[in-house]
Design a protein around this motif. Structure first.
Motif, PDB file in Angstrom:
ATOM      1  N   ILE A   4       1.141  -0.493   3.977  1.00  0.00           N
ATOM      2  CA  ILE A   4       1.787  -1.330   4.993  1.00  0.00           C
ATOM      3  C   ILE A   4       2.798  -2.206   4.255  1.00  0.00           C
ATOM      4  O   ILE A   4       2.418  -3.054   3.437  1.00  0.00           O
ATOM      5  CB  ILE A   4       0.767  -2.198   5.766  1.00  0.00           C
ATOM      6  CG1 ILE A   4      -0.321  -1.322   6.399  1.00  0.00           C
ATOM      7  CG2 ILE A   4       1.487  -2.999   6.847  1.00  0.00           C
ATOM      8  CD1 ILE A   4      -1.591  -1.231   5.577  1.00  0.00           C
TER       9      ILE A   4
ATOM     10  N   ARG B  21      -0.315  -5.577  15.517  1.00  0.00           N
ATOM     11  CA  ARG B  21      -1.743  -5.636  15.158  1.00  0.00           C
ATOM     12  C   ARG B  21      -2.571  -4.552  15.854  1.00  0.00           C
ATOM     13  O   ARG B  21      -3.381  -3.869  15.221  1.00  0.00           O
ATOM     14  CB  ARG B  21      -2.321  -7.014  15.512  1.00  0.00           C
ATOM     15  CG  ARG B  21      -1.830  -8.147  14.642  1.00  0.00           C
ATOM     16  CD  ARG B  21      -2.350  -9.472  15.127  1.00  0.00           C
ATOM     17  NE  ARG B  21      -1.872  -9.796  16.476  1.00  0.00           N
ATOM     18  CZ  ARG B  21      -2.064 -10.962  17.079  1.00  0.00           C
ATOM     19  NH1 ARG B  21      -2.757 -11.911  16.466  1.00  0.00           N
ATOM     20  NH2 ARG B  21      -1.600 -11.187  18.280  1.00  0.00           N
TER      21      ARG B  21
ATOM     22  N   LEU C  35      -1.821  -1.070  14.450  1.00  0.00           N
ATOM     23  CA  LEU C  35      -2.414  -0.838  13.135  1.00  0.00           C
ATOM     24  C   LEU C  35      -3.923  -0.646  13.249  1.00  0.00           C
ATOM     25  O   LEU C  35      -4.504   0.224  12.586  1.00  0.00           O
ATOM     26  CB  LEU C  35      -2.089  -1.988  12.178  1.00  0.00           C
ATOM     27  CG  LEU C  35      -2.704  -1.861  10.778  1.00  0.00           C
ATOM     28  CD1 LEU C  35      -2.345  -0.533  10.116  1.00  0.00           C
ATOM     29  CD2 LEU C  35      -2.274  -3.025   9.887  1.00  0.00           C
ATOM     30  N   GLU C  36      -4.572  -1.451  14.095  1.00  0.00           N
ATOM     31  CA  GLU C  36      -6.003  -1.250  14.321  1.00  0.00           C
ATOM     32  C   GLU C  36      -6.263   0.164  14.837  1.00  0.00           C
ATOM     33  O   GLU C  36      -7.183   0.864  14.366  1.00  0.00           O
ATOM     34  CB  GLU C  36      -6.533  -2.272  15.337  1.00  0.00           C
ATOM     35  CG  GLU C  36      -8.007  -2.073  15.662  1.00  0.00           C
ATOM     36  CD  GLU C  36      -8.487  -2.931  16.835  1.00  0.00           C
ATOM     37  OE1 GLU C  36      -9.652  -2.738  17.248  1.00  0.00           O
ATOM     38  OE2 GLU C  36      -7.711  -3.759  17.334  1.00  0.00           O
TER      39      GLU C  36
ATOM     40  N   LEU D 128      -5.837   2.646  11.984  1.00  0.00           N
ATOM     41  CA  LEU D 128      -6.986   2.596  11.080  1.00  0.00           C
ATOM     42  C   LEU D 128      -8.173   3.362  11.655  1.00  0.00           C
ATOM     43  O   LEU D 128      -8.861   4.096  10.936  1.00  0.00           O
ATOM     44  CB  LEU D 128      -7.381   1.140  10.814  1.00  0.00           C
ATOM     45  CG  LEU D 128      -6.555   0.393   9.771  1.00  0.00           C
ATOM     46  CD1 LEU D 128      -6.777  -1.109   9.896  1.00  0.00           C
ATOM     47  CD2 LEU D 128      -6.926   0.865   8.363  1.00  0.00           C
TER      48      LEU D 128
ATOM     49  N   VAL E  58      -6.443   1.167   1.275  1.00  0.00           N
ATOM     50  CA  VAL E  58      -5.365   0.428   1.938  1.00  0.00           C
ATOM     51  C   VAL E  58      -4.617  -0.422   0.917  1.00  0.00           C
ATOM     52  O   VAL E  58      -5.235  -1.114   0.096  1.00  0.00           O
ATOM     53  CB  VAL E  58      -5.929  -0.481   3.055  1.00  0.00           C
ATOM     54  CG1 VAL E  58      -4.805  -1.262   3.734  1.00  0.00           C
ATOM     55  CG2 VAL E  58      -6.705   0.345   4.084  1.00  0.00           C
TER      56      VAL E  58
ATOM     57  N   ALA F 143      -1.443  -3.217   1.188  1.00  0.00           N
ATOM     58  CA  ALA F 143      -0.469  -3.961   1.999  1.00  0.00           C
ATOM     59  C   ALA F 143       0.356  -4.849   1.092  1.00  0.00           C
ATOM     60  O   ALA F 143      -0.140  -5.353   0.077  1.00  0.00           O
ATOM     61  CB  ALA F 143      -1.186  -4.795   3.053  1.00  0.00           C
TER      62      ALA F 143
ATOM     63  N   GLY G  33       3.245  -7.639   5.290  1.00  0.00           N
ATOM     64  CA  GLY G  33       2.362  -6.586   5.776  1.00  0.00           C
ATOM     65  C   GLY G  33       0.896  -6.957   5.679  1.00  0.00           C
ATOM     66  O   GLY G  33       0.058  -6.395   6.399  1.00  0.00           O
ATOM     67  N   ASN G  34       0.569  -7.918   4.817  1.00  0.00           N
ATOM     68  CA  ASN G  34      -0.804  -8.381   4.708  1.00  0.00           C
ATOM     69  C   ASN G  34      -1.256  -9.116   5.959  1.00  0.00           C
ATOM     70  O   ASN G  34      -2.432  -9.078   6.323  1.00  0.00           O
ATOM     71  CB  ASN G  34      -0.954  -9.303   3.495  1.00  0.00           C
ATOM     72  CG  ASN G  34      -0.901  -8.543   2.194  1.00  0.00           C
ATOM     73  OD1 ASN G  34      -1.896  -7.979   1.750  1.00  0.00           O
ATOM     74  ND2 ASN G  34       0.264  -8.513   1.569  1.00  0.00           N
TER      75      ASN G  34
ATOM     76  N   THR H 243      -2.225  -6.588   8.453  1.00  0.00           N
ATOM     77  CA  THR H 243      -3.388  -5.849   7.960  1.00  0.00           C
ATOM     78  C   THR H 243      -4.676  -6.652   8.138  1.00  0.00           C
ATOM     79  O   THR H 243      -5.680  -6.150   8.670  1.00  0.00           O
ATOM     80  CB  THR H 243      -3.198  -5.490   6.480  1.00  0.00           C
ATOM     81  OG1 THR H 243      -2.039  -4.652   6.351  1.00  0.00           O
ATOM     82  CG2 THR H 243      -4.404  -4.761   5.928  1.00  0.00           C
TER      83      THR H 243
ATOM     84  N   VAL I 285      -9.222  -2.098  -0.670  1.00  0.00           N
ATOM     85  CA  VAL I 285      -8.219  -2.788   0.140  1.00  0.00           C
ATOM     86  C   VAL I 285      -7.474  -3.743  -0.785  1.00  0.00           C
ATOM     87  O   VAL I 285      -8.041  -4.731  -1.261  1.00  0.00           O
ATOM     88  CB  VAL I 285      -8.854  -3.567   1.311  1.00  0.00           C
ATOM     89  CG1 VAL I 285      -7.774  -4.320   2.087  1.00  0.00           C
ATOM     90  CG2 VAL I 285      -9.609  -2.619   2.238  1.00  0.00           C
TER      91      VAL I 285
ATOM     92  N   LEU J 217      -4.400  -6.340  -1.258  1.00  0.00           N
ATOM     93  CA  LEU J 217      -3.459  -7.225  -0.579  1.00  0.00           C
ATOM     94  C   LEU J 217      -2.497  -7.746  -1.645  1.00  0.00           C
ATOM     95  O   LEU J 217      -2.833  -8.636  -2.426  1.00  0.00           O
ATOM     96  CB  LEU J 217      -4.206  -8.378   0.095  1.00  0.00           C
ATOM     97  CG  LEU J 217      -5.371  -7.992   1.016  1.00  0.00           C
ATOM     98  CD1 LEU J 217      -6.034  -9.240   1.595  1.00  0.00           C
ATOM     99  CD2 LEU J 217      -4.909  -7.058   2.134  1.00  0.00           C
TER     100      LEU J 217
END
Length: 366
Positions: A122, A174, A177-178, A181, A194, A196, A200-201, A204, A226, A228
């Motif tokens: 992202i 949001r 993206l959910e 995912l 993931v 980001a 983009g964070n 995310t 993940v 960030l």
């Protein structure tokens, strides 16, 4: 705000397919989920305006044989010479969730069991579609990752002056993206990782927060790393988000640099409140359940020190080994070759690679 080294921003024309395959070039097929508007201009696919619903595409990008790690070789004029620059080999829109998942599963099926993974990227603020696409290609290529690269790209206008528009576009993305995912986790993938970057964070972490609130966590065990990177999130907002999560079973890995000039500007725009990505109190982030990867001592390839994360791709296998085995107790002499034991707050891990000549500090809460 730092840009790839090209004469002009790749707004249009840089994604026109090139039929010729250069000897030694490497193709990567990427899946795309986006809230951007389709663009009818040749070689463009999507622009920076917002679409009403999520849209999909499948794109194959060629990396030239002369590629240098952490770089994107841009064409001076599109579409470019595949012997020297990144080019698109094929592209196609995908109509709807079913077509997207079918294309994704087809790519996963090309991998052997144990390697059927996804890398979801992202992008951040001020990013045109082609820039996000090629950045993910560079990361996947340099990391030599077997994972299927998937780009989630929200409607950034790719202009430094469009900060408020981009913030609102990220917020508006949001739900999509959910949704993306959930599609990835329900696919045939064995693991979904993931990454980001920057703004983009925000979208995310919000998407993960929504999944947590919904209570519908089917297939969440497939969620892997993940990362960030340089998070452009108000630190107080992030604390609130993490309180909603509780301490996660698998930590978020926050990649930051305390000399990040782009986040300094964001902090100024945001009323002087610290951003997560330039928070000097790394112990505070660790206490929230994050593991901090501090790149302050790493020399950046960009003038703002905002894009250091792209250098991590070249040391991805070594970094994965460190994170899997724990943090070294000795803050001065971690040796990746001999295994890394469980350790303490403030450990320093020196990655043995010339691309990164300074230590990477990895900080975790005991």
């Amino acid at each position: 705000m730092s840009l790839a080294a090209c004469a002009s921003r790749p707004e249009s024309g840089y994604l026109s397919p090139v039929a010729v395959m250069a000897p030694g070039a490497v193709d990567h097929t990427l899946l795309v989920a986006t809230t951007r508007e389709r663009d009818s201009r040749p070689g463009t696919l999507f622009n920076g305006e917002r679409a009403g619903t999520v849209d999909y595409a499948e794109i194959t990008v060629s990396v030239p044989p002369t590629h240098r790690e952490s770089e994107i070789e841009w064409a001076s004029t599109p579409p470019g010479d595949p012997n020297a620059v990144f080019v698109v080999r094929s592209e196609d829109y995908l109509d709807g969730d079913k077509a997207f998942v079918q294309a994704l599963n087809a790519e996963l099926a090309k991998r052997s069991p144990g390697k059927r993974k996804i890398l979801l990227f992202i992008h951040g603020f001020n990013t045109m579609f082609a820039e996000g696409l090629y950045r993910l290609t560079q990361i996947a290529h340099d990391a030599k990752s077997p994972a299927v690269p998937v780009l989630f790209t929200w409607a950034s206008r790719g202009k430094p002056t469009a900060y408020v528009y981009d913030t609102n576009s990220a917020t508006a993305a949001r739900d999509e993206l959910e949704h993306t995912l959930r599609l990835l986790l329900a696919s045939n993938a064995e693991e979904v990782n993931v990454l980001a970057h920057s703004m983009g964070n925000w979208v995310t972490v919000e998407a993960f927060r929504q999944i947590k609130i919904s209570g519908n966590l089917d297939q969440v065990s497939k969620l892997g790393y993940v990362f960030l990177a340089a998070p452009d999130i108000d630190i107080d907002v992030f604390k609130s988000q993490m309180r909603r999560f509780g301490k996660p079973q698998k930590p978020f890995y926050i990649v930051l640099s305390k000399d990040d000039k782009a986040l300094w500007l964001s902090r100024t725009i945001g009323g002087g409140v610290t951003r997560v990505g330039d928070n000097p109190d790394t112990a505070e982030l660790a206490a929230l359940g994050a593991t901090v990867i501090d790149l302050t001592d790493v020399k950046a390839n960009d003038s703002t020190n905002h894009d250091k994360f792209d250098q991590l791709a070249a040391v991805a296998p070594e970094l994965r080994s460190v994170l899997a085995q724990g943090i070294a107790a000795n803050p001065r002499a971690a040796d990746l070759g001999g295994g890394v034991p469980q350790g303490a707050l403030g450990a320093v891990v020196s990655l043995p690679i010339t691309l990164i000549g300074a230590p990477i500090r990895i900080i975790a809460n005991q």
